[in-house]
Design a protein around this motif. Structure first.
Motif, PDB file in Angstrom:
ATOM      1  N   ASN A   1     -27.431  -1.357  -0.998  1.00  0.00           N
ATOM      2  CA  ASN A   1     -27.051  -1.213  -2.408  1.00  0.00           C
ATOM      3  C   ASN A   1     -28.013  -0.301  -3.153  1.00  0.00           C
TER       4      ASN A   1
ATOM      5  N   THR B   1     -28.743   7.181  -4.549  1.00  0.00           N
ATOM      6  CA  THR B   1     -28.030   8.412  -4.173  1.00  0.00           C
ATOM      7  C   THR B   1     -27.001   8.776  -5.240  1.00  0.00           C
ATOM      8  N   SER B   2     -26.279   7.762  -5.746  1.00  0.00           N
ATOM      9  CA  SER B   2     -25.281   8.007  -6.796  1.00  0.00           C
ATOM     10  C   SER B   2     -25.936   8.524  -8.074  1.00  0.00           C
TER      11      SER B   2
ATOM     12  N   THR C   1     -30.147   1.941  -1.928  1.00  0.00           N
ATOM     13  CA  THR C   1     -30.070   3.328  -1.431  1.00  0.00           C
ATOM     14  C   THR C   1     -28.821   4.028  -1.954  1.00  0.00           C
ATOM     15  N   GLY C   2     -27.679   3.318  -1.892  1.00  0.00           N
ATOM     16  CA  GLY C   2     -26.431   3.902  -2.374  1.00  0.00           C
ATOM     17  C   GLY C   2     -26.476   4.200  -3.856  1.00  0.00           C
TER      18      GLY C   2
END
Length: 599
Positions: A276, A282-283, A278-279
């Protein structure tokens, strides 16, 4: 003199003037045609002036009255003139009329072209407001924008959507204009500029719509990025807090199954949390990248600082991972500790059964087997005691120490102590049992040492006996062979002592039936080797004596032969003795050959 002749000069001037005006009119028509058909692209107003001028010039295109008047007047004026003058003037008038006749088709064609061109210019005027409209939309869709907040983006989206609605509203009109232009383009004499007009409206419409859609898409993506950036920042902050809470919940458990179940749960929680975070990060970076397309420089710096602040908090995932990894190492060690205890616990029962078996079957077992099994069991117990010592060390590092120990940890401690106590007692019992046969162990060791020393020698000796002796070819080889057989005989005596010493040690054991059988078998094999050895010694000793006698006899005979020419030889030489010696030599040689063949 007639009236015409009297007023010739006046009438001639009038004629020349009208002739000249006719020529000038035709010249003006040609110029007007040239201007109309020129490559220059006029404005519609300019072309209208040229068209009106052309139409004005071409009102009386036939000029029939003028031509008729010029012909009649010229005929009257030239009636009494010289032939040369008359011919000259007639040629001029004919040329003028011919030029006029040739001009008429051109003018007629030009009139058609003027109508076509006027349609094209009118088409251009009709396009103008629409092209200006498209240019306006294009400009608004391609100009630089720098919204500093999501509200600004919303305003720009609203404007852009209105522009697309306006474009869609004019779609039908523009399509009709494009179709109209393409219809005119079908005319073979169309002006070159018409194709540019049609292309401009057609391509301009497509390009403008595409740019408008692209700008709207960019604005919508920018809005999504603004909204996503704000939401993702809130969400990732929440994920950081969750990760911190979960880190605090990572603790050691001392019930193995509970510890393994908890480890799986913590690993899953870490994997979800890390994924979560990391995602989301990145977002956030993707949101910022999209926002940077339109974001002002000062705003970029502010948001960049915000993202760096978020990136500094990413270390929570690293701490979470370290905690879970250490918990995994603890569980692996606890599992290995538990497996080791269970293995030894299972083994101790088998070891106890082995010791009981040794005790219960002592009467039917061979002493050497009992000694061997007891010693093997002692070695096995010693190895397990080493493992238990390591387990004790592991327990101090792995489990909590002190007065207040969790029950699950205490269960492990109690199990370790129980197994250690049991194995230690088993070791003592085994040692006591083994001590009963300590002398047997000693004698067994002496016996096995002797057998291990004797057996290789016996095997090599048997192999030598099978191979036989080499056949000597001279006295030196016989001497060497004699030394070899004598050494072989000495080694037989030496290793017989080794075998007898082993047999004596075995006979000191409580029971030695198997040992006696083994010694007897080895002694039987030894005796066979000894028989061969004695035979070899005897044969080689006899061969050495015969060969030595032969060698001495030959030497003596050679000495006689050498002395036969001297006076002393003549006095001492006896033919009978010589014959006797040769006969003896022959017998000795035959005996030597027979002995060599018998080896």
């Amino acid at each position: 003199m007639t009236f015409w002749q009297e007023n010739y000069h006046f009438i001639k001037d009038v004629y020349d003037m009208r002739h000249q005006k006719m020529a000038e009119w035709m010249e003006n028509v040609e110029k007007a045609i040239a201007r109309i058909m020129a490559d220059k692209v006029y404005t519609s107003a300019e072309f209208k002036r040229e068209r009106d001028n052309f139409h004005a010039l071409c009102k009386d295109l036939e000029r029939a009255e003028v031509k008729k008047w010029l012909a009649q007047i010229l005929e009257i004026l030239m009636a009494e003139r010289a032939k040369d003058q008359k011919k000259d003037e007639s040629d001029k008038l004919d040329a003028l009329i011919k030029k006029h006749e040739e001009l008429i088709p051109t003018v007629t064609k030009t009139q058609v072209m003027v109508d076509l061109y006027w349609k094209c210019y009118a088409y251009g005027d009709e396009l103008k407001p629409h092209i200006e409209f498209l240019d306006g939309i294009m400009m608004s869709s391609t100009r630089d924008i720098a919204p500093s907040c999501v509200e600004n983006v919303d305003e720009l989206i609203e404007r852009q959507e209105k522009s697309l609605v306006q474009l869609e509203t004019k779609r039908g009109v523009v399509r009709d204009l494009i179709d109209k232009g393409k219809k005119i383009l079908e005319h073979p004499d169309k002006p070159k500029f018409l194709e540019g007009h049609v292309q401009r409206i057609e391509i301009g419409w497509d390009d403008t719509k595409q740019k408008a859609q692209d700008r709207l898409k960019l604005l919508q993506e920018t809005k999504d990025a603004w909204v996503g950036y704000a939401e993702n920042n809130e969400t990732i902050a929440s994920e950081f807090e969750k990760a911190e809470d979960e880190i605090k919940k990572v603790k050691k458990r001392f019930n193995l199954q509970s510890a393994l179940d908890d480890l799986k749960k913590r690993q899953d929680l870490y994997s979800t949390s890390n994924g979560n975070i990391t995602g989301l990060f990145t977002s956030i970076n993707n949101n910022f990248k999209c926002m940077c397309i339109t974001l002002p420089e000062d705003k970029k710096k502010i948001i960049d600082k915000e993202i760096k602040a978020v990136s500094e908090k990413l270390e929570v995932s690293g701490r979470f991972k370290d905690k879970v990894d250490k918990l995994g190492e603890f569980c692996a060690e606890l599992n290995a500790f538990d497996s080791s205890l269970k293995t030894i616990d299972s083994w101790k029962d088998a070891a106890t059964t082995e010791l009981d078996d040794i005790k219960n079957q002592s009467g039917s077992m061979l002493p050497e087997d009992r000694v061997a099994r007891t010693m093997d069991l002692q070695e096995d117990i010693a190895a397990k005691m080493e493992i238990l010592a390591k387990n004790a060390s592991t327990e101090k590092e792995l489990l909590p120490q002190g007065d207040k120990v969790p029950q699950d940890a205490q269960d492990f401690k109690d199990e370790l102590n129980r197994i250690t106590k049991y194995v230690a007692e088993l070791q003592a019992k085994t040692k006591a049992e083994c001590d009963k046969y300590s002398e047997d162990v000693k004698f067994w060791a002496e016996y096995r040492t002797g057998i291990k020393e004797f057996t290789p020698w016996l095997a090599s000796s048997e192999e030598a006996c099978t191979g036989g002796l080499t056949k000597p070819t001279n006295l030196d080889e016989v001497k060497a062979l004699n030394d070899k057989t004598n050494n072989f005989a000495k080694s037989c005596e030496t290793y017989l002592k080794v075998l007898m010493a082993a047999d004596a040690a075995a006979k000191k054991m409580t029971t030695h039936e198997e040992a006696d059988k083994e010694v007897a078998a080895l002694k039987e094999r030894y005796d066979k080797v000894k028989v061969v050895c004695d035979e070899w010694v005897k044969k080689v000793d006899t061969l050495l004596k015969e060969w030595t006698l032969l060698d001495n006899t030959v030497t003596e005979l050679n000495s006689w032969v050498a002395k036969d020419k001297t006076s002393e030889g003549e006095n001492q030489f006896s033919l009978e003795k010589m014959e006797s010696t040769l006969g003896e030599l022959k017998n000795i040689f035959k005996q030597k050959e027979k002995l060599v063949d018998g080896l």
